[in-house]
Design a protein around this motif. Structure first.
Motif, PDB file in Angstrom:
ATOM      1  N   UNK A  95      15.264  59.233 -90.382  1.00 59.22           N
ATOM      2  CA  UNK A  95      14.025  59.080 -91.126  1.00 59.22           C
ATOM      3  C   UNK A  95      14.068  57.764 -91.884  1.00 59.22           C
ATOM      4  N   UNK A  96      13.123  56.867 -91.566  1.00 52.72           N
ATOM      5  CA  UNK A  96      13.000  55.601 -92.298  1.00 52.72           C
ATOM      6  C   UNK A  96      12.232  55.886 -93.582  1.00 52.72           C
ATOM      7  N   UNK A  97      12.810  55.503 -94.698  1.00 50.72           N
ATOM      8  CA  UNK A  97      12.224  55.786 -96.005  1.00 50.72           C
ATOM      9  C   UNK A  97      11.326  54.648 -96.478  1.00 50.72           C
ATOM     10  N   UNK A  98      10.314  54.984 -97.297  1.00 58.20           N
ATOM     11  CA  UNK A  98       9.482  53.928 -97.884  1.00 58.20           C
ATOM     12  C   UNK A  98      10.362  53.026 -98.757  1.00 58.20           C
ATOM     13  N   UNK A  99      10.153  51.746 -98.684  1.00 58.56           N
ATOM     14  CA  UNK A  99      10.941  50.824 -99.482  1.00 58.56           C
ATOM     15  C   UNK A  99      12.246  50.423 -98.812  1.00 58.56           C
ATOM     16  N   UNK A 100      12.478  50.878 -97.591  1.00 61.34           N
ATOM     17  CA  UNK A 100      13.686  50.495 -96.853  1.00 61.34           C
ATOM     18  C   UNK A 100      14.736  51.580 -96.848  1.00 61.34           C
ATOM     19  N   UNK A 101      15.663  51.428 -95.955  1.00 63.89           N
ATOM     20  CA  UNK A 101      16.737  52.402 -95.812  1.00 63.89           C
ATOM     21  C   UNK A 101      16.337  53.549 -94.899  1.00 63.89           C
ATOM     22  N   UNK A 102      17.330  54.290 -94.485  1.00 67.32           N
ATOM     23  CA  UNK A 102      17.059  55.465 -93.653  1.00 67.32           C
ATOM     24  C   UNK A 102      18.072  56.544 -93.979  1.00 67.32           C
ATOM     25  N   UNK A 103      17.742  57.750 -93.581  1.00 67.18           N
ATOM     26  CA  UNK A 103      18.600  58.892 -93.844  1.00 67.18           C
ATOM     27  C   UNK A 103      18.536  59.827 -92.634  1.00 67.18           C
ATOM     28  N   UNK A 104      19.625  60.516 -92.371  1.00 72.03           N
ATOM     29  CA  UNK A 104      19.650  61.519 -91.309  1.00 72.03           C
ATOM     30  C   UNK A 104      19.078  62.810 -91.864  1.00 72.03           C
ATOM     31  N   UNK A 105      18.126  63.391 -91.143  1.00 67.69           N
ATOM     32  CA  UNK A 105      17.513  64.656 -91.548  1.00 67.69           C
ATOM     33  C   UNK A 105      17.757  65.698 -90.467  1.00 67.69           C
ATOM     34  N   UNK A 106      17.712  66.961 -90.865  1.00 64.18           N
ATOM     35  CA  UNK A 106      17.764  68.057 -89.903  1.00 64.18           C
ATOM     36  C   UNK A 106      16.335  68.474 -89.599  1.00 64.18           C
ATOM     37  N   UNK A 107      16.014  68.533 -88.335  1.00 64.68           N
ATOM     38  CA  UNK A 107      14.686  68.971 -87.913  1.00 64.68           C
ATOM     39  C   UNK A 107      14.765  70.472 -87.703  1.00 64.68           C
ATOM     40  N   UNK A 108      13.999  71.226 -88.475  1.00 67.22           N
ATOM     41  CA  UNK A 108      14.039  72.689 -88.400  1.00 67.22           C
ATOM     42  C   UNK A 108      12.964  73.253 -87.485  1.00 67.22           C
ATOM     43  N   UNK A 132       3.918  60.096 -99.101  1.00 69.07           N
ATOM     44  CA  UNK A 132       4.657  58.890 -98.696  1.00 69.07           C
ATOM     45  C   UNK A 132       4.553  58.671 -97.189  1.00 69.07           C
ATOM     46  N   UNK A 133       4.389  57.409 -96.798  1.00 72.39           N
ATOM     47  CA  UNK A 133       4.389  57.043 -95.380  1.00 72.39           C
ATOM     48  C   UNK A 133       5.835  56.914 -94.919  1.00 72.39           C
ATOM     49  N   UNK A 134       6.171  57.585 -93.816  1.00 73.34           N
ATOM     50  CA  UNK A 134       7.530  57.569 -93.283  1.00 73.34           C
ATOM     51  C   UNK A 134       7.483  57.369 -91.768  1.00 73.34           C
ATOM     52  N   UNK A 135       8.636  57.076 -91.197  1.00 71.90           N
ATOM     53  CA  UNK A 135       8.782  57.012 -89.741  1.00 71.90           C
ATOM     54  C   UNK A 135      10.022  57.794 -89.383  1.00 71.90           C
ATOM     55  N   UNK A 136       9.899  58.631 -88.363  1.00 69.51           N
ATOM     56  CA  UNK A 136      11.032  59.421 -87.900  1.00 69.51           C
ATOM     57  C   UNK A 136      11.326  59.055 -86.450  1.00 69.51           C
TER      58      UNK A 136
END
Length: 120
Positions: free
Chosen positions: A23-36, A55-59
């Motif tokens: 998941x690309x976070x607003x303001x930069x950076x990304x994090x691994x998420x679990x898709x349920x 918030x606008x995000x990209x996955x």
């Protein structure tokens, strides 16, 4: 956000699954998420990250690529994302298997004729 896609997110059948995505976070950076769960119009994500509603995000989803969307609700450790465009959830579920992932006895050399299985 397209209202038709938002309606899909709320009303479509959801596939329950357990996989990871970036998941690309607003303001930069990304994090691994679990898709349920996943539907053509959105997904339920689980992560130890704080995201704001709206918030606008990209996955980045396997076999689909990067999908833009908005956080539509936030709960404790979970949040819902409505995609800006519809996706094919079944494509995300498909595991891509390469020849090297197969055990040696199932790999084809290209010299075999006929089916991969043996008739008895």
């Amino acid at each position: 956000m397209d209202e038709e896609v938002a309606a899909l997110s709320r009303g479509a059948d959801r596939d329950s699954l357990f996989m990871q995505a970036q998941l690309a976070l607003p303001g930069g950076g990304s994090v691994t998420v679990r898709v349920r769960n996943l539907s053509p119009g959105g997904m339920l994500a689980e992560a130890k990250v704080t995201v704001a509603q709206g918030a606008a995000v990209e996955v980045d989803l396997r076999n689909v690529g990067s999908v833009a969307g908005r956080v539509i609700w936030v709960g404790e450790g979970k949040f819902g994302i409505a995609f800006d465009r519809a996706i094919d959830p079944q494509a995300v579920r498909r595991k891509v298997v390469s020849q090297s992932d197969l055990p040696p006895h199932l790999r084809r050399t290209g010299l075999e004729k006929g089916p991969l299985y043996r008739r008895r």
